[in-house]
Design a protein around this motif. Structure first.
Motif, short mmCIF file in Angstrom:
data_model
loop_
_atom_site.label_atom_id
_atom_site.label_comp_id
_atom_site.label_asym_id
_atom_site.label_seq_id
_atom_site.Cartn_x
_atom_site.Cartn_y
_atom_site.Cartn_z
N LYS A 113 -8.25 -20.95 -46.40
CA LYS A 113 -7.88 -20.00 -45.35
C LYS A 113 -9.07 -19.36 -44.64
O LYS A 113 -8.95 -18.92 -43.52
N GLN A 114 -10.23 -19.32 -45.28
CA GLN A 114 -11.37 -18.63 -44.70
C GLN A 114 -12.19 -19.49 -43.74
O GLN A 114 -12.75 -18.99 -42.78
N THR A 115 -12.28 -20.77 -44.00
CA THR A 115 -13.17 -21.61 -43.19
C THR A 115 -12.43 -22.22 -42.02
O THR A 115 -11.26 -22.57 -42.12
N PRO A 116 -13.11 -22.37 -40.88
CA PRO A 116 -12.47 -23.01 -39.71
C PRO A 116 -12.26 -24.51 -39.95
O PRO A 116 -12.87 -25.10 -40.84
N GLY A 117 -11.41 -25.12 -39.13
CA GLY A 117 -11.04 -26.52 -39.32
C GLY A 117 -12.20 -27.49 -39.23
O GLY A 117 -12.23 -28.50 -39.93
N TYR A 118 -13.19 -27.21 -38.37
CA TYR A 118 -14.28 -28.16 -38.20
C TYR A 118 -15.17 -28.27 -39.44
O TYR A 118 -15.92 -29.22 -39.59
N GLU A 119 -15.07 -27.32 -40.37
CA GLU A 119 -15.87 -27.38 -41.60
C GLU A 119 -15.49 -28.60 -42.46
O GLU A 119 -16.29 -29.05 -43.27
N ALA A 120 -14.29 -29.11 -42.30
CA ALA A 120 -13.85 -30.28 -43.08
C ALA A 120 -14.73 -31.49 -42.79
O ALA A 120 -14.92 -32.35 -43.64
N TRP A 121 -15.28 -31.56 -41.58
CA TRP A 121 -16.12 -32.71 -41.22
C TRP A 121 -17.40 -32.74 -42.04
O TRP A 121 -17.99 -33.79 -42.22
N LYS A 122 -17.83 -31.61 -42.58
CA LYS A 122 -19.07 -31.56 -43.35
C LYS A 122 -18.97 -32.30 -44.68
O LYS A 122 -19.98 -32.60 -45.29
N LYS A 123 -17.74 -32.59 -45.12
CA LYS A 123 -17.56 -33.28 -46.39
C LYS A 123 -17.32 -34.78 -46.21
O LYS A 123 -17.11 -35.49 -47.18
N THR A 124 -17.37 -35.27 -44.98
CA THR A 124 -17.19 -36.70 -44.76
C THR A 124 -18.51 -37.43 -44.99
O THR A 124 -19.59 -36.86 -44.84
N GLN A 125 -18.43 -38.70 -45.34
CA GLN A 125 -19.63 -39.51 -45.58
C GLN A 125 -20.48 -39.62 -44.32
O GLN A 125 -21.70 -39.56 -44.37
N LYS A 126 -19.83 -39.78 -43.18
CA LYS A 126 -20.55 -39.94 -41.93
C LYS A 126 -21.37 -38.68 -41.62
O LYS A 126 -22.50 -38.76 -41.17
N TYR A 127 -20.81 -37.51 -41.90
CA TYR A 127 -21.52 -36.25 -41.66
C TYR A 127 -22.75 -36.16 -42.56
O TYR A 127 -23.83 -35.78 -42.13
N PRO A 133 -26.28 -34.02 -38.24
CA PRO A 133 -24.94 -34.18 -38.81
C PRO A 133 -23.91 -34.53 -37.75
O PRO A 133 -23.98 -34.06 -36.62
N TYR A 134 -22.93 -35.35 -38.16
CA TYR A 134 -21.95 -35.91 -37.24
C TYR A 134 -20.67 -35.07 -37.22
O TYR A 134 -20.06 -34.82 -38.25
N ILE A 135 -20.29 -34.63 -36.06
CA ILE A 135 -18.97 -34.09 -35.79
C ILE A 135 -18.50 -34.83 -34.54
O ILE A 135 -19.23 -34.89 -33.55
N PRO A 136 -17.32 -35.44 -34.55
CA PRO A 136 -16.90 -36.30 -33.44
C PRO A 136 -16.79 -35.55 -32.12
O PRO A 136 -16.53 -34.35 -32.08
N LEU A 137 -16.97 -36.30 -31.05
CA LEU A 137 -16.88 -35.71 -29.72
C LEU A 137 -15.49 -35.18 -29.41
O LEU A 137 -15.33 -34.29 -28.58
N SER A 138 -14.48 -35.70 -30.09
CA SER A 138 -13.13 -35.21 -29.85
C SER A 138 -12.97 -33.77 -30.31
O SER A 138 -12.01 -33.10 -29.93
N CYS A 139 -13.92 -33.26 -31.09
CA CYS A 139 -13.91 -31.84 -31.49
C CYS A 139 -14.55 -30.95 -30.43
O CYS A 139 -14.38 -29.74 -30.46
N CYS A 140 -15.32 -31.52 -29.55
CA CYS A 140 -16.04 -30.73 -28.54
C CYS A 140 -15.12 -30.50 -27.36
O CYS A 140 -14.97 -31.36 -26.50
N LEU A 141 -14.53 -29.34 -27.30
CA LEU A 141 -13.45 -29.10 -26.36
C LEU A 141 -13.86 -28.37 -25.09
O LEU A 141 -13.18 -28.46 -24.09
#
Length: 156
Positions: A113-127, A133-141
């Motif tokens: 509940k405390q962390t924003p949704g984009y923090e999930a990307w930090k646990k991916t292998q690609k990140y 570090p990789y966060i997909p362009l589809s997150c850049c709104l």
């Protein structure tokens, strides 16, 4: 959607709704025929079947309400699993996530509940493997390519 959720729950629901629609059309035809021909047995059968459908829908609604948190948790876990395990390996999962994020204007999924949704990307292998570090362009709104803050789970 199956790639994100890990199961075909939504497709099964669609098939059930289609089958119920066809069944209701046939039952309605029996009711109309019974009313036109004034056949009491057919009208009674129509009433009983209609009452049973009402009871089934009522029970389904109650069960949906009672188990709503379990469905929410199961969906979140399946989405996290597809994000962590399949996003880098399967192109269709990557496309599904990117489309979801673009259309719903969200980024990732909340792990807690405390962390924003984009923090999930930090646990991916690609990140973890990419530099920077990789966060997909589809997150850049935004126009400035700022990372979106809304979690996709809240918007699904």
């Amino acid at each position: 959607m199956e790639e994100l959720l890990g199961n075909d729950m939504y497709m099964s629901s669609a098939y059930i709704l289609i089958a119920m629609g066809c069944t209701i059309i046939m039952i309605s035809f029996l009711g109309c025929l019974g009313a036109l021909r004034e056949i009491k047995c057919l009208l009674l059968t129509y009433f009983i079947i209609l009452f049973l459908i009402f009871v089934i829908l009522l029970i389904g609604g109650i069960l949906g309400y009672v188990f709503r948190n379990k469905v929410k948790d199961t969906t979140s876990n399946a989405m996290l699993s597809s994000l962590y395990q399949d996003y880098d390996k399967k192109v269709h999962v990557q496309k599904s996530w990117d489309t979801l994020q673009q259309q719903l204007k969200c980024c990732g999924i909340k792990v807690d509940k405390q962390t924003p949704g984009y923090e999930a990307w930090k646990k991916t292998q690609k990140y973890m493997n990419d530099s920077p570090p990789y966060i997909p362009l589809s997150c850049c709104l935004t126009n400035d390519n700022e990372i979106g803050r809304a979690s996709c789970r809240e918007r699904v």
